[in-house]
Design a protein around this motif. Structure first.
Motif, PDB file in Angstrom:
ATOM      1  N   TRP A   1     -16.144  19.744   2.464  1.00 35.07           N
ATOM      2  CA  TRP A   1     -16.212  20.334   1.126  1.00 35.07           C
ATOM      3  C   TRP A   1     -15.659  21.753   1.094  1.00 35.07           C
ATOM      4  N   ASP A   2     -15.494  22.383   2.267  1.00 35.17           N
ATOM      5  CA  ASP A   2     -14.945  23.748   2.336  1.00 35.17           C
ATOM      6  C   ASP A   2     -13.494  23.828   1.868  1.00 35.17           C
ATOM      7  N   ILE A   3     -12.783  22.702   1.850  1.00 31.44           N
ATOM      8  CA  ILE A   3     -11.354  22.755   1.538  1.00 31.44           C
ATOM      9  C   ILE A   3     -11.012  22.135   0.181  1.00 31.44           C
ATOM     10  N   THR A   4     -12.006  21.903  -0.661  1.00 34.65           N
ATOM     11  CA  THR A   4     -11.718  21.304  -1.970  1.00 34.65           C
ATOM     12  C   THR A   4     -10.832  22.199  -2.815  1.00 34.65           C
ATOM     13  N   GLU A   5     -11.133  23.476  -2.864  1.00 35.30           N
ATOM     14  CA  GLU A   5     -10.341  24.397  -3.680  1.00 35.30           C
ATOM     15  C   GLU A   5      -8.928  24.544  -3.135  1.00 35.30           C
ATOM     16  N   GLU A   6      -8.824  24.682  -1.827  1.00 34.30           N
ATOM     17  CA  GLU A   6      -7.526  24.884  -1.190  1.00 34.30           C
ATOM     18  C   GLU A   6      -6.598  23.676  -1.365  1.00 34.30           C
ATOM     19  N   THR A   7      -7.155  22.471  -1.302  1.00 36.76           N
ATOM     20  CA  THR A   7      -6.333  21.266  -1.392  1.00 36.76           C
ATOM     21  C   THR A   7      -6.200  20.740  -2.818  1.00 36.76           C
ATOM     22  N   GLY A   8      -7.141  21.096  -3.695  1.00 37.79           N
ATOM     23  CA  GLY A   8      -7.149  20.544  -5.042  1.00 37.79           C
ATOM     24  C   GLY A   8      -7.651  19.115  -5.085  1.00 37.79           C
ATOM     25  N   LEU A   9      -8.262  18.675  -3.995  1.00 34.31           N
ATOM     26  CA  LEU A   9      -8.779  17.313  -3.911  1.00 34.31           C
ATOM     27  C   LEU A   9     -10.300  17.308  -3.985  1.00 34.31           C
ATOM     28  N   GLU A  10     -10.839  16.188  -4.423  1.00 31.77           N
ATOM     29  CA  GLU A  10     -12.291  16.010  -4.452  1.00 31.77           C
ATOM     30  C   GLU A  10     -12.778  15.555  -3.076  1.00 31.77           C
TER      31      GLU A  10
ATOM     32  N   ALA B   1      -9.758  12.669   6.022  1.00 32.27           N
ATOM     33  CA  ALA B   1     -10.313  13.097   7.308  1.00 32.27           C
ATOM     34  C   ALA B   1     -10.576  11.900   8.226  1.00 32.27           C
ATOM     35  N   ILE B   2     -11.068  10.825   7.671  1.00 32.43           N
ATOM     36  CA  ILE B   2     -11.316   9.622   8.475  1.00 32.43           C
ATOM     37  C   ILE B   2      -9.990   9.070   9.003  1.00 32.43           C
ATOM     38  N   ALA B   3      -8.972   9.056   8.154  1.00 31.54           N
ATOM     39  CA  ALA B   3      -7.651   8.596   8.586  1.00 31.54           C
ATOM     40  C   ALA B   3      -7.085   9.524   9.664  1.00 31.54           C
ATOM     41  N   LEU B   4      -7.221  10.826   9.468  1.00 34.31           N
ATOM     42  CA  LEU B   4      -6.703  11.807  10.439  1.00 34.31           C
ATOM     43  C   LEU B   4      -7.451  11.717  11.769  1.00 34.31           C
ATOM     44  N   ASP B   5      -8.758  11.459  11.698  1.00 34.20           N
ATOM     45  CA  ASP B   5      -9.558  11.296  12.912  1.00 34.20           C
ATOM     46  C   ASP B   5      -9.125  10.044  13.665  1.00 34.20           C
ATOM     47  N   SER B   6      -8.937   8.943  12.955  1.00 30.34           N
ATOM     48  CA  SER B   6      -8.552   7.698  13.633  1.00 30.34           C
ATOM     49  C   SER B   6      -7.145   7.784  14.234  1.00 30.34           C
ATOM     50  N   ALA B   7      -6.307   8.655  13.671  1.00 28.56           N
ATOM     51  CA  ALA B   7      -4.955   8.852  14.208  1.00 28.56           C
ATOM     52  C   ALA B   7      -4.920   9.885  15.329  1.00 28.56           C
TER      53      ALA B   7
ATOM     54  N   MET C   1       0.853  -1.180   0.000  1.00 32.49           N
ATOM     55  CA  MET C   1       0.000   0.000   0.000  1.00 32.49           C
ATOM     56  C   MET C   1       0.892   1.234   0.000  1.00 32.49           C
ATOM     57  N   GLU C   2       0.529   2.212  -0.752  1.00 30.83           N
ATOM     58  CA  GLU C   2       1.372   3.397  -0.865  1.00 30.83           C
ATOM     59  C   GLU C   2       0.956   4.481   0.131  1.00 30.83           C
ATOM     60  N   SER C   3       1.920   5.314   0.506  1.00 28.13           N
ATOM     61  CA  SER C   3       1.703   6.358   1.505  1.00 28.13           C
ATOM     62  C   SER C   3       0.756   7.440   0.971  1.00 28.13           C
ATOM     63  N   THR C   4      -0.136   7.881   1.838  1.00 25.65           N
ATOM     64  CA  THR C   4      -1.078   8.952   1.486  1.00 25.65           C
ATOM     65  C   THR C   4      -0.772  10.248   2.219  1.00 25.65           C
ATOM     66  N   TRP C   5       0.252  10.239   3.064  1.00 30.84           N
ATOM     67  CA  TRP C   5       0.510  11.386   3.933  1.00 30.84           C
ATOM     68  C   TRP C   5       0.805  12.662   3.148  1.00 30.84           C
ATOM     69  N   GLY C   6       1.798  12.636   2.284  1.00 32.61           N
ATOM     70  CA  GLY C   6       2.238  13.859   1.613  1.00 32.61           C
ATOM     71  C   GLY C   6       1.282  14.390   0.557  1.00 32.61           C
ATOM     72  N   GLU C   7       0.639  13.504  -0.165  1.00 28.58           N
ATOM     73  CA  GLU C   7      -0.236  13.911  -1.268  1.00 28.58           C
ATOM     74  C   GLU C   7      -1.671  14.200  -0.847  1.00 28.58           C
ATOM     75  N   ARG C   8      -2.137  13.557   0.209  1.00 24.94           N
ATOM     76  CA  ARG C   8      -3.549  13.683   0.576  1.00 24.94           C
ATOM     77  C   ARG C   8      -3.735  14.150   2.017  1.00 24.94           C
ATOM     78  N   ASP C   9      -3.220  13.410   2.976  1.00 21.70           N
ATOM     79  CA  ASP C   9      -3.542  13.652   4.378  1.00 21.70           C
ATOM     80  C   ASP C   9      -2.974  14.958   4.925  1.00 21.70           C
TER      81      ASP C   9
ATOM     82  N   PRO D   1     -14.540  12.995  -1.979  1.00 23.35           N
ATOM     83  CA  PRO D   1     -14.278  11.617  -1.525  1.00 23.35           C
ATOM     84  C   PRO D   1     -12.843  11.411  -1.004  1.00 23.35           C
ATOM     85  N   GLU D   2     -11.853  12.035  -1.648  1.00 16.30           N
ATOM     86  CA  GLU D   2     -10.473  11.916  -1.178  1.00 16.30           C
ATOM     87  C   GLU D   2     -10.279  12.673   0.135  1.00 16.30           C
ATOM     88  N   ILE D   3     -10.895  13.829   0.256  1.00 15.82           N
ATOM     89  CA  ILE D   3     -10.822  14.604   1.496  1.00 15.82           C
ATOM     90  C   ILE D   3     -11.469  13.817   2.634  1.00 15.82           C
ATOM     91  N   THR D   4     -12.581  13.155   2.346  1.00 15.63           N
ATOM     92  CA  THR D   4     -13.269  12.349   3.355  1.00 15.63           C
ATOM     93  C   THR D   4     -12.384  11.192   3.815  1.00 15.63           C
TER      94      THR D   4
END
Length: 145
Positions: A32-41, A49-55, A1-9, A43-46
């Motif tokens: 959805w407030d951060i889609t423009e700022e992050t450039g992510l859609e 966020a779930i990963a960040l919450d669990s951590a 599995m590849e790391s998601t930290w730098g590109e997404r989280d 579903p990817e932000i969600t």
């Protein structure tokens, strides 16, 4: 599995910390407030966020139960450290060493220049771990730990 930290989280965490600070407690950012700022859609932000919450980085909640929008109620001190809003002892020491070096370069008195270089060398060299321990204690006390 590849790391998601730098590109997404991390970009999602950074945007959420910034939005919470900008709101000053008056509101909580929805994902959805951060889609423009992050450039992510959303579903990817969600996923992030779930990963960040669990951590333990963020406190994620939902409006209106299971069908409502996701929003962030708060962030942890680890989140603020991760995005660089609060410095680590190592970051503070690196800044100190850099500034001592810059001060030495600008100093016209040869004796003072030598002292500044020696201080930078000591803080960044063999005594680094001691300085990091001291700075870590200072940071912990200032955060109430």
């Amino acid at each position: 599995m590849e790391s998601t930290w730098g590109e997404r989280d991390l970009p999602v965490l950074n945007a959420l910390v910034q939005q919470l600070d900008d709101a000053g407690g008056a509101s909580f950012p929805e994902l959805w407030d951060i889609t423009e700022e992050t450039g992510l859609e959303v579903p990817e932000i969600t996923k992030a966020a779930i990963a960040l919450d669990s951590a333990g980085y963020i406190e994620l909640s939902r409006t209106g139960g299971s069908t409502g929008a996701w929003f962030v109620k708060g962030v942890s001190k680890e989140a603020r450290l991760a995005v660089g809003q609060w410095p680590t002892a190592e970051q503070l020491l690196d800044t100190l060493v850099q500034r001592l070096g810059e001060a030495a370069e600008q100093e016209t008195d040869p004796e003072q220049r030598s002292r500044l270089r020696e201080a930078a060398g000591t803080a960044g060299g063999a005594a680094r771990s001691i300085f990091v321990d001291v700075l870590s204690s200072v940071i912990a006390k200032s955060m109430g730990a």
